[in-house]
Design a protein around this motif. Structure first.
Motif, PDB file in Angstrom:
ATOM      1  N   GLY A  20       8.689  20.639  31.719  1.00  0.00           N
ATOM      2  CA  GLY A  20       7.896  21.525  32.563  1.00  0.00           C
ATOM      3  C   GLY A  20       6.506  20.965  32.732  1.00  0.00           C
ATOM      4  O   GLY A  20       6.204  19.830  32.348  1.00  0.00           O
ATOM      5  N   ASP A  52       6.026  16.442  40.533  1.00  0.00           N
ATOM      6  CA  ASP A  52       6.886  16.541  39.357  1.00  0.00           C
ATOM      7  C   ASP A  52       7.551  15.212  39.026  1.00  0.00           C
ATOM      8  O   ASP A  52       7.948  14.977  37.876  1.00  0.00           O
ATOM      9  N   VAL A  58       2.822  26.469  33.202  1.00  0.00           N
ATOM     10  CA  VAL A  58       2.820  26.816  34.623  1.00  0.00           C
ATOM     11  C   VAL A  58       4.238  27.063  35.117  1.00  0.00           C
ATOM     12  O   VAL A  58       4.565  28.153  35.592  1.00  0.00           O
ATOM     13  N   ASP A  59       5.097  26.055  34.965  1.00  0.00           N
ATOM     14  CA  ASP A  59       6.464  26.205  35.463  1.00  0.00           C
ATOM     15  C   ASP A  59       7.298  25.031  34.967  1.00  0.00           C
ATOM     16  O   ASP A  59       6.757  24.013  34.502  1.00  0.00           O
ATOM     17  N   ARG A  60       8.613  25.165  35.079  1.00  0.00           N
ATOM     18  CA  ARG A  60       9.504  24.052  34.794  1.00  0.00           C
ATOM     19  C   ARG A  60       9.461  23.073  35.954  1.00  0.00           C
ATOM     20  O   ARG A  60       9.079  23.419  37.093  1.00  0.00           O
ATOM     21  N   THR A 118      17.104  25.117  41.421  1.00  0.00           N
ATOM     22  CA  THR A 118      15.656  24.952  41.609  1.00  0.00           C
ATOM     23  C   THR A 118      15.054  23.981  40.599  1.00  0.00           C
ATOM     24  O   THR A 118      14.204  23.153  40.951  1.00  0.00           O
ATOM     25  N   TYR A 119      15.483  24.083  39.345  1.00  0.00           N
ATOM     26  CA  TYR A 119      14.854  23.309  38.283  1.00  0.00           C
ATOM     27  C   TYR A 119      15.736  22.153  37.839  1.00  0.00           C
ATOM     28  O   TYR A 119      16.966  22.179  37.988  1.00  0.00           O
ATOM     29  N   GLU A 146      -3.247  19.501  35.201  1.00  0.00           N
ATOM     30  CA  GLU A 146      -1.853  19.825  34.916  1.00  0.00           C
ATOM     31  C   GLU A 146      -1.163  18.602  34.334  1.00  0.00           C
ATOM     32  O   GLU A 146      -1.286  17.499  34.883  1.00  0.00           O
ATOM     33  N   ASN A 152       5.645  18.766  46.154  1.00  0.00           N
ATOM     34  CA  ASN A 152       6.079  19.216  44.833  1.00  0.00           C
ATOM     35  C   ASN A 152       6.960  18.170  44.157  1.00  0.00           C
ATOM     36  O   ASN A 152       6.873  17.959  42.932  1.00  0.00           O
TER      37      ASN A 152
END
Length: 677
Positions: free
Chosen positions: A363, A432, A387-389, A319-320, A275, A428
């Motif tokens: 992301g 990130d 996958v996701d932000r 969330t982001y 990732e 997480n």
């Protein structure tokens, strides 16, 4: 009891004898001649036997078999290893075996042709008269190739000359088949586990505060209150002091990742998955009119880092992350020149531009990279699956602290050494946070602006160009100078390197970069992010992983690369030999008896009986070629039945004689001698 054949033994065929034989028998009994154990008649037997035809045919068949074995051998070793750990056979063995097969083929074929030669030669002796010197040459042409081209031998028998020539040429032909096999380099594929560079933003060693900070791309500041946790970092570190920022500049300017040495040899490939960071962009365009000036910002880039986003949205608790890159580029479309103002002599220039806006949100995506090395030259094939932000890294907790019990050493201001108690949210965040460190390092070099103005077509007089309204619709950069990082003239602002990257389409064409043309796209951004990630993986070397590598090794192999070198010599010699083998077989059947090659007994038994030949040969009884009288050499003889030499019992004599002494042999007649006292 006599061991002679029935037609030669008087004791076995007494009932069929004529009166002269009965008279001979009575004389033998009445005299003190031969004993009862000694036959009274010695004669030749009309039989070809089994040895001569078997030898001729068997040797020819053996030559065919050897040629096939040679072909099968080369087909079998074709493409197999000649050296290395598992060779099919050493090169010296293959070379020796090949030479042995080729030589054995030649020996077998020449043996078969030699038998056929002898049968046909003695057939000629029976049917035609030749000089003794010519007969001598015919016996010598198999050992002396120069005798083949003598006119005497060619006139006497061109067929035998051709057969002898074929026997000599076959020795040359057998030299070619070993050259049909060569040694070449060929790839061999094997599979092995290799340690390859990768990236894992979640990796934190044993999970302790010390390891988590060591494997983080940005320093994790300890909670000054000692409650157990860390601050996320401000992402505004000095660009010239942090390795990740220096890597970002290098990758942006070079347009490619750092060189990745092959972990599995000069020729190999492997697949790795991880990732990594990526951006998702939205684009918009509109037309605008701007005033042409030396300070016109044709590119503007704003990087809103997580800390900046927190300041802008102090109450945001989503969330982001709100971090993003915002860019604006201007592309000239047309120009308008208006008259000057009342108190000014300079016209005002307005430029109609296309204004492109791009907003990119950070992301993470799953990358699958197929790395391939060919002679140590690296290439890759990439597939990406978003996958996701990235999550919100600007926490609303007290002081923005990420709470991780056990992160500090006994709640002191020191990193813990034992695994900490990481929650899912904390894990997480850590993941990130590393993705954002890469994004921040690259985007910070794209932040800033690039100033330019519409270049004039006439460089001699701007006022003239303006009055003529003549323009080349391209931006022109002026010389720049910096004081404490602030631009004092036209050109890049805020240390952006945008004009030296692939985003500058003119620069990417390796032409004069004085007329920039910017194109900001998500594809180029994500390619840069991947290059950045792989450069970090190579430079840091922290996230090595195992991959099943397909390794291609060049080894020496046997190559049946010249099959015609084997097929043509063997095929032609066997094909050309077949008519002579058939001719020799026919001659053997016609002769009725087999001729012996190089037999002394055959010479003495066939060369006595002629008084003319005996007297002529007596002159050269020493045996040397130089001592042979010309009378003997010029004497014309042939092999046949002597006239008027019938012995009692119908026994005839045969041998070499001159014309008038011999006639053609009668097949089946009794040839030999009757003995009595």
């Amino acid at each position: 009891m006599s061991n002679l054949p029935a037609h030669c033994d008087p004791l076995r065929s007494h009932t069929s004898r004529d009166a002269s034989e009965q008279s001979l028998k009575s004389k033998v009994k009445a005299s003190s001649g031969p004993s009862q154990n000694e036959p009274a008649i010695i004669c030749s037997t009309w039989t070809i036997g089994w040895q001569t035809p078997t030898l001729m045919i068997a040797c020819y068949v053996l030559a065919i078999v050897l040629a096939l074995v040679h072909l099968i051998l080369f087909q079998f070793i074709n493409g197999r290893a000649a050296d290395g750990p598992t060779p099919i056979a050493p090169q010296t063995y293959i070379s020796t075996a090949s030479n042995i097969l080729a030589n054995a083929f030649g020996v077998a074929l020449r043996a078969s042709l030699g038998v056929a030669f002898c049968q046909y030669l003695w057939h000629l002796f029976r049917v035609q008269t030749m000089k003794v010197s010519t007969i001598e040459l015919l016996f010598a042409i198999r050992s002396n190739p120069f005798q083949i081209f003598r006119m005497a031998t060619l006139r006497a028998t061109p067929t035998l000359c051709a057969l002898a020539l074929l026997m000599f040429l076959s020795q040359i032909a057998t030299g070619f088949p070993p050259g049909a096999i060569t040694i070449e380099k060929a790839p061999r594929t094997s599979y092995e586990m290799a340690i390859v560079p990768s990236f894992d933003a979640s990796f934190m060693g044993n999970g302790s505060g010390s390891d988590a900070n060591a494997f983080s791309l940005i320093k994790l500041k300890l909670d000054p209150t000692g409650t157990g946790g860390f601050e996320s970092g401000d992402f505004i570190g000095g660009k010239d002091t942090n390795l990740i920022n220096r890597l970002a500049r290098q990758v942006l300017v070079a347009g490619e990742a750092l060189t990745m040495p092959s972990p599995c040899g000069a020729n190999c490939s492997y697949v790795v998955e991880f990732e990594g960071p990526y951006v998702e962009c939205t684009n918009s365009s509109q037309t605008a009119v701007v005033v042409n000036s030396d300070g016109l910002q044709i590119y503007t880039g704003d990087w809103i880092s997580p800390a900046s986003a927190q300041l802008a949205q102090s109450l945001y608790n989503g969330t982001y992350t709100l971090a993003h890159l915002n860019t604006t580029t201007l592309t000239p479309i047309s120009v308008n020149v208006l008259k000057s103002l009342p108190n000014s002599t300079t016209p005002t220039t307005y430029v109609t531009v296309q204004q492109d806006n791009t907003i990119c949100s950070p992301g993470r995506a799953k990358y699958t990279l197929n790395h391939t090395y060919v002679n140590n030259v690296h290439s890759r094939n990439v597939t990406m699956e978003p996958v996701d932000r990235l999550i919100d890294l600007a926490l609303q907790t007290h002081g923005g602290i990420v709470v991780v019990p056990g992160f500090t050493l006994n709640k002191t201001f020191a990193y813990g050494t034992q695994p900490a108690n990481w929650s899912t949210n904390a894990l997480n965040f850590y993941r990130d946070n590393n993705h954002m460190a890469i994004l921040d390092a690259m985007m910070s070099w794209l932040a800033g602006s690039f100033n330019a103005s519409l270049q004039y077509a006439d460089a001699d007089s701007p006022s003239t160009a303006l009055s003529n309204s003549s323009y080349d619709l391209a931006w022109e950069e002026s010389f720049i100078s910096f004081t404490n990082g602030v631009s004092m003239s036209n050109g890049p602002q805020g240390n952006t390197v945008i004009d030296s990257t692939r985003f500058n389409q003119v620069f990417n064409q390796y032409t004069n970069a004085a007329n920039p043309s910017f194109n900001i796209s998500s594809d180029i951004l994500n390619d840069y992010l991947l290059n950045m990630t792989m450069s970090i993986a190579t430079a840091y070397g922290r996230w090595n992983t195992s991959a099943n590598a397909t390794v291609t090794t060049l080894i020496n192999v046997y190559s049946f690369s010249q099959p015609l070198n084997l097929l043509i010599p063997y095929f032609l010699t066997l094909l050309l030999s077949l008519p002579f083998i058939i001719l020799g077989s026919i001659a053997l059947l016609n002769n009725g008896v087999s001729a012996m090659d190089g037999s002394f007994m055959q010479i003495i038994t066939t060369s006595i009986g002629s008084s003319v030949l005996d007297k002529a040969a007596a002159g050269g009884c020493l045996g040397g070629n130089e001592s042979m009288p010309e009378e003997l050499k010029d004497l014309k003889i042939r092999f046949g039945e002597f006239l008027g030499r019938d012995d009692p019992g119908g026994i005839k004599r045969s041998g070499f004689g001159v014309e008038g002494e011999v006639r053609a042999l009668q097949k089946g007649a009794k040839y030999g001698i009757a003995r009595w006292l």
